[in-house]
Write a protein that holds these residues in place. Structure first.
Motif, PDB file in Angstrom:
ATOM      1  N   TRP A  96      -2.159   2.472  -4.875  1.00  0.00           N
ATOM      2  CA  TRP A  96      -1.815   1.268  -4.131  1.00  0.00           C
ATOM      3  C   TRP A  96      -2.368   1.305  -2.706  1.00  0.00           C
ATOM      4  O   TRP A  96      -2.600   0.252  -2.125  1.00  0.00           O
ATOM      5  CB  TRP A  96      -0.302   1.067  -4.104  1.00  0.00           C
ATOM      6  CG  TRP A  96       0.246   0.658  -5.433  1.00  0.00           C
ATOM      7  CD1 TRP A  96       0.986   1.423  -6.276  1.00  0.00           C
ATOM      8  CD2 TRP A  96       0.080  -0.603  -6.087  1.00  0.00           C
ATOM      9  NE1 TRP A  96       1.290   0.707  -7.416  1.00  0.00           N
ATOM     10  CE2 TRP A  96       0.752  -0.531  -7.319  1.00  0.00           C
ATOM     11  CE3 TRP A  96      -0.570  -1.786  -5.750  1.00  0.00           C
ATOM     12  CZ2 TRP A  96       0.786  -1.605  -8.214  1.00  0.00           C
ATOM     13  CZ3 TRP A  96      -0.533  -2.855  -6.633  1.00  0.00           C
ATOM     14  CH2 TRP A  96       0.139  -2.760  -7.853  1.00  0.00           C
ATOM     15  N   ASN A  97      -2.580   2.488  -2.153  1.00  0.00           N
ATOM     16  CA  ASN A  97      -3.079   2.532  -0.772  1.00  0.00           C
ATOM     17  C   ASN A  97      -4.511   2.004  -0.658  1.00  0.00           C
ATOM     18  O   ASN A  97      -4.997   1.780   0.444  1.00  0.00           O
ATOM     19  CB  ASN A  97      -2.932   3.917  -0.145  1.00  0.00           C
ATOM     20  CG  ASN A  97      -3.756   4.980  -0.815  1.00  0.00           C
ATOM     21  OD1 ASN A  97      -4.631   4.694  -1.624  1.00  0.00           O
ATOM     22  ND2 ASN A  97      -3.469   6.224  -0.484  1.00  0.00           N
ATOM     23  N   GLU A  98      -5.177   1.760  -1.786  1.00  0.00           N
ATOM     24  CA  GLU A  98      -6.517   1.161  -1.798  1.00  0.00           C
ATOM     25  C   GLU A  98      -6.467  -0.363  -1.920  1.00  0.00           C
ATOM     26  O   GLU A  98      -7.513  -1.018  -1.860  1.00  0.00           O
ATOM     27  CB  GLU A  98      -7.318   1.704  -2.986  1.00  0.00           C
ATOM     28  CG  GLU A  98      -7.486   3.210  -3.017  1.00  0.00           C
ATOM     29  CD  GLU A  98      -8.107   3.651  -4.326  1.00  0.00           C
ATOM     30  OE1 GLU A  98      -9.326   3.435  -4.503  1.00  0.00           O
ATOM     31  OE2 GLU A  98      -7.363   4.171  -5.186  1.00  0.00           O
ATOM     32  N   ARG A 157       0.817  -1.220   0.000  1.00  0.00           N
ATOM     33  CA  ARG A 157       0.000   0.000   0.000  1.00  0.00           C
ATOM     34  C   ARG A 157       0.848   1.267   0.000  1.00  0.00           C
ATOM     35  O   ARG A 157       0.371   2.328  -0.392  1.00  0.00           O
ATOM     36  CB  ARG A 157      -0.933   0.003   1.205  1.00  0.00           C
ATOM     37  CG  ARG A 157      -2.091  -0.940   1.049  1.00  0.00           C
ATOM     38  CD  ARG A 157      -2.951  -0.963   2.279  1.00  0.00           C
ATOM     39  NE  ARG A 157      -4.153  -1.736   2.061  1.00  0.00           N
ATOM     40  CZ  ARG A 157      -4.891  -2.230   3.039  1.00  0.00           C
ATOM     41  NH1 ARG A 157      -4.571  -2.017   4.296  1.00  0.00           N
ATOM     42  NH2 ARG A 157      -5.965  -2.930   2.749  1.00  0.00           N
TER      43      ARG A 157
END
Length: 169
Positions: free
Chosen positions: A152-154, A95
């Motif tokens: 990417w943090n999702e 993430r």
């Protein structure tokens, strides 16, 4: 859209001498399976932006075999974390990846490989309470998951779509 590719190391050799699990080498069957995976990846013309590899002997040897031509990724990182971390710690690391990256491949171990795959396929569900999608994530197995996310943090917050799942014949 982001893609994750998960590869479990090829079959290891339990009969040879090694001082620690970290040093366990590939078996002859494992070497042959890794060569089969290399042929499959060549047929796909597979490439990714970042390839993360556990620093154990069997994962590094698997990577050396499948990346014989040196063209699987723009960047590769060999990491002790992929040997020591669990699935949630690896998900946290992913993430934090650079948002410019579109595709990341990981070459590592069970049980985190299977746990991470289940989480990415199912999304935000508590996968610890659910039966695994896999009977067992096989050695030298290759799984590609498409994630309809922009950052990417999702990752892991929505179900991913399995694009391909290859296992040695």
């Amino acid at each position: 859209m982001k893609q994750i590719h998960l590869i479990r190391h090829a079959k290891s050799d339990w009969e040879s001498e090694f001082r620690a699990d970290h040093e366990r080498p590939l078996s002859e069957r494992g070497k042959q399976n890794a060569k089969s995976l290399r042929k499959y990846l060549e047929k796909l013309e597979f490439q990714c932006d970042l390839f993360l590899v556990s620093n154990s002997k069997r994962t590094c040897d698997t990577y050396r075999i499948i990346n014989r031509k040196g063209n699987l990724s723009k960047e590769e990182i060999v990491s002790e974390e992929l040997y020591e971390f669990d699935a949630e710690e690896i998900l946290t690391k992913l993430r934090n990846s650079d948002s410019e990256l579109e595709t990341i491949a990981l070459l590592g171990h069970n049980p985190w490989m299977e746990e991470l795959a289940n989480r990415l396929i199912r999304g935000n569900e508590d996968v610890s309470q659910l039966e695994s999608v896999f009977f067992k994530f096989p050695t030298c197995g290759f799984l590609s998951i498409r994630n309809e996310i922009s950052s990417w943090n999702e990752l892991g917050s929505v179900p991913g779509k399995i694009i391909r799942f290859w296992i040695p014949g």
